[in-house]
Motif scaffolding. Structure first.
Motif, short mmCIF file in Angstrom:
data_model
loop_
_atom_site.label_atom_id
_atom_site.label_comp_id
_atom_site.label_asym_id
_atom_site.label_seq_id
_atom_site.Cartn_x
_atom_site.Cartn_y
_atom_site.Cartn_z
N GLU A 101 0.83 -1.20 0.00
CA GLU A 101 0.00 0.00 0.00
C GLU A 101 0.87 1.27 0.00
N LYS A 102 1.92 1.26 0.83
CA LYS A 102 2.79 2.44 0.89
C LYS A 102 3.55 2.62 -0.42
N ARG A 103 4.04 1.54 -0.97
CA ARG A 103 4.79 1.67 -2.23
C ARG A 103 3.90 2.25 -3.32
N ALA A 104 2.64 1.82 -3.35
CA ALA A 104 1.72 2.34 -4.37
C ALA A 104 1.39 3.80 -4.12
N HIS A 156 3.92 7.93 -5.86
CA HIS A 156 3.45 9.06 -6.65
C HIS A 156 4.37 10.27 -6.53
N PHE A 157 5.08 10.40 -5.40
CA PHE A 157 5.91 11.60 -5.24
C PHE A 157 7.27 11.34 -4.61
N GLN A 158 7.54 10.13 -4.15
CA GLN A 158 8.86 9.83 -3.57
C GLN A 158 9.18 8.34 -3.74
N PRO A 159 9.34 7.89 -4.98
CA PRO A 159 9.53 6.45 -5.20
C PRO A 159 10.82 5.88 -4.60
N HIS A 160 11.76 6.74 -4.26
CA HIS A 160 13.01 6.27 -3.67
C HIS A 160 13.14 6.68 -2.21
N HIS A 173 -4.90 5.29 -9.03
CA HIS A 173 -4.77 6.54 -9.78
C HIS A 173 -3.48 6.51 -10.59
N PRO A 174 -3.53 6.85 -11.87
CA PRO A 174 -2.30 6.88 -12.67
C PRO A 174 -1.34 7.94 -12.16
N LYS A 175 -0.06 7.70 -12.35
CA LYS A 175 0.96 8.64 -11.89
C LYS A 175 1.08 9.80 -12.86
N ARG A 176 1.21 11.00 -12.29
CA ARG A 176 1.43 12.21 -13.10
C ARG A 176 2.94 12.41 -13.22
#
Length: 405
Positions: A76-79, A83-87, A183-186
């Motif tokens: 859940e957190k990874r998804a 959106h704004f901090q994948p690393h 939700h798709p990533k922007r």
């Protein structure tokens, strides 16, 4: 969930506050604990293995078991955070997490009540708080503008003070993150946000966390924008906690006067009682209502990949606690909170929030500046009287306070 896990939705939180939705949730979990003798409860989630913690002992065991076998990086957190901090360190895998965590701790300096840059941080807070003291009433909209100016100065430097576009971009990404994988990533917006954030970091303005980052000569500075994005996200919750603390102090004259007595200077200070008030506010109204862990191997909780859910409002407002529904900041000063492993305002264990001391410093310093020479009283919002149980759900977006004196 409807209120927004990553970014709160004011309209929904307003409804939740009127209906006091946390109260029946706490009652439900109490019944479940009694029915299942405090043992973990497996939830019926199609295609998933999800366990609900129902005892303080299990909370302690799970949070102490990070990052293995109870990883803070859950599906859940990874998804959501992707959106704004994948690393970001919170959702990093076992190969990257240790170095990123070490980098984050080196910059935020957990364990130190006063950060090495406490003096310039205190000056920035005092300068921004001065404008709020000129108001006759204080509501969330007014407070949050000032709070974000403080945050941008502390994290990125005074040149970023008025860059509301940066935090607005982050806000839009966080609203998407509420929907996680639905939700798709922007990607374009995220790249624009990262570019803007990186420009501020590259300036490395003295007296800001950006300068501390620049002094960290490690390979992990490459992921710095993602770590900073998480800090900005967390500071939003810190602002909510600060404003709620001010609201409850406004309704508790004895505690407000005690806080005012602690304020004896203009420089950086530990402000132990005000910090305890902030912690107590987060106990009463957790800014992170759900702590999630995901097992990395088979455990007594289930197979690898099992999600463990800790619903913090239940443990913080457990009806068996004598102080469950009252404002009692001394809990954090006399050892009672430390004796209860389920009181986790900043999580606990190896994955405890690395910014906890910096957040408490900024929040208590802001409160000190607002209370110096002034008193506050409630004008609008729910009743927070010491003579009655405090509300289980507190909508900070519609609170209004009056300045006296």
């Amino acid at each position: 969930m409807a209120g927004g896990v990553i970014k709160r939705r004011p309209a929904v939180l307003g409804v939740a506050g009127k209906l006091q939705l946390d109260r029946p949730a706490v009652r439900l979990l109490r019944r479940l604990r009694e029915r299942h003798y405090g043992r973990p409860l497996r939830l019926r989630v199609p295609g998933r293995s999800v366990e609900l913690a129902l005892s303080g002992a299990d909370v302690k065991r799970v949070l102490a078991g990070a990052p293995t076998p109870f990883s803070p990086s859950t599906v859940e957190k990874r998804a959501a955070l992707g959106h704004f901090q994948p690393h970001g360190v919170l959702i990093s895998g076992p190969a990257d997490r240790p170095a990123r965590r070490a980098f984050t701790e080196a910059v935020l300096q957990p364990g130190r009540p006063l950060h090495e840059l406490a003096a310039p941080f205190a000056q920035a807070i005092a300068e921004e708080a001065a404008a709020l003291r000129r108001e006759t009433t204080l509501d969330w909209d007014t407070f949050t503008v000032t709070w974000w100016r403080v945050v941008r100065r502390v994290v990125l430097g005074s040149a970023a003070r008025d860059d509301a576009t940066l935090t607005d971009q982050l806000g839009r990404l966080r609203l998407d993150a509420n929907w996680a994988y639905l939700h798709p990533k922007r990607k374009r917006l995220r790249e624009e946000f990262k570019r803007r954030l990186t420009e501020h970091l590259d300036r490395a303005e003295p007296g800001s966390l950006a300068a501390v980052i620049a002094a960290e000569d490690t390979e992990n500075t490459a992921s710095a924008p993602d770590q900073v994005a998480h800090w900005l996200f967390a500071f939003d919750a810190a602002g909510m906690a600060t404003f709620r603390t001010l609201a409850v102090l406004a309704s508790h004259p004895a505690e407000q006067e005690r806080a005012r007595e602690e304020i004896d200077g203009t420089g950086p200070a530990q402000l132990s009682f005000l910090r305890a008030c902030v912690l107590e506010s987060v106990r009463l109204w957790p800014t992170t209502p759900m702590l999630l862990r995901e097992t990395t191997e088979e455990t007594s909780w289930g197979p690898a990949g099992t999600t463990v859910l800790i619903f913090t409002p239940f443990f913080h407002r457990d009806p068996e606690l004598p102080y469950a529904d009252r404002f009692e900041p001394d809990l954090w000063l006399d050892g009672r909170a430390a004796e209860n492993p389920a009181l986790v305002p900043f999580s606990a264990g190896p994955a405890i929030c690395p910014g906890r001391d910096l957040v408490q410093f900024c929040a208590s310093t802001m409160l000190a500046n607002l209370l110096r020479g002034h008193r506050f009283e409630p004008v609008a919002g729910p009743v927070l009287s010491p003579e009655r149980p405090l509300p289980a759900t507190l909508d900070n977006f519609h609170l209004k306070l009056g300045l006296v004196g």
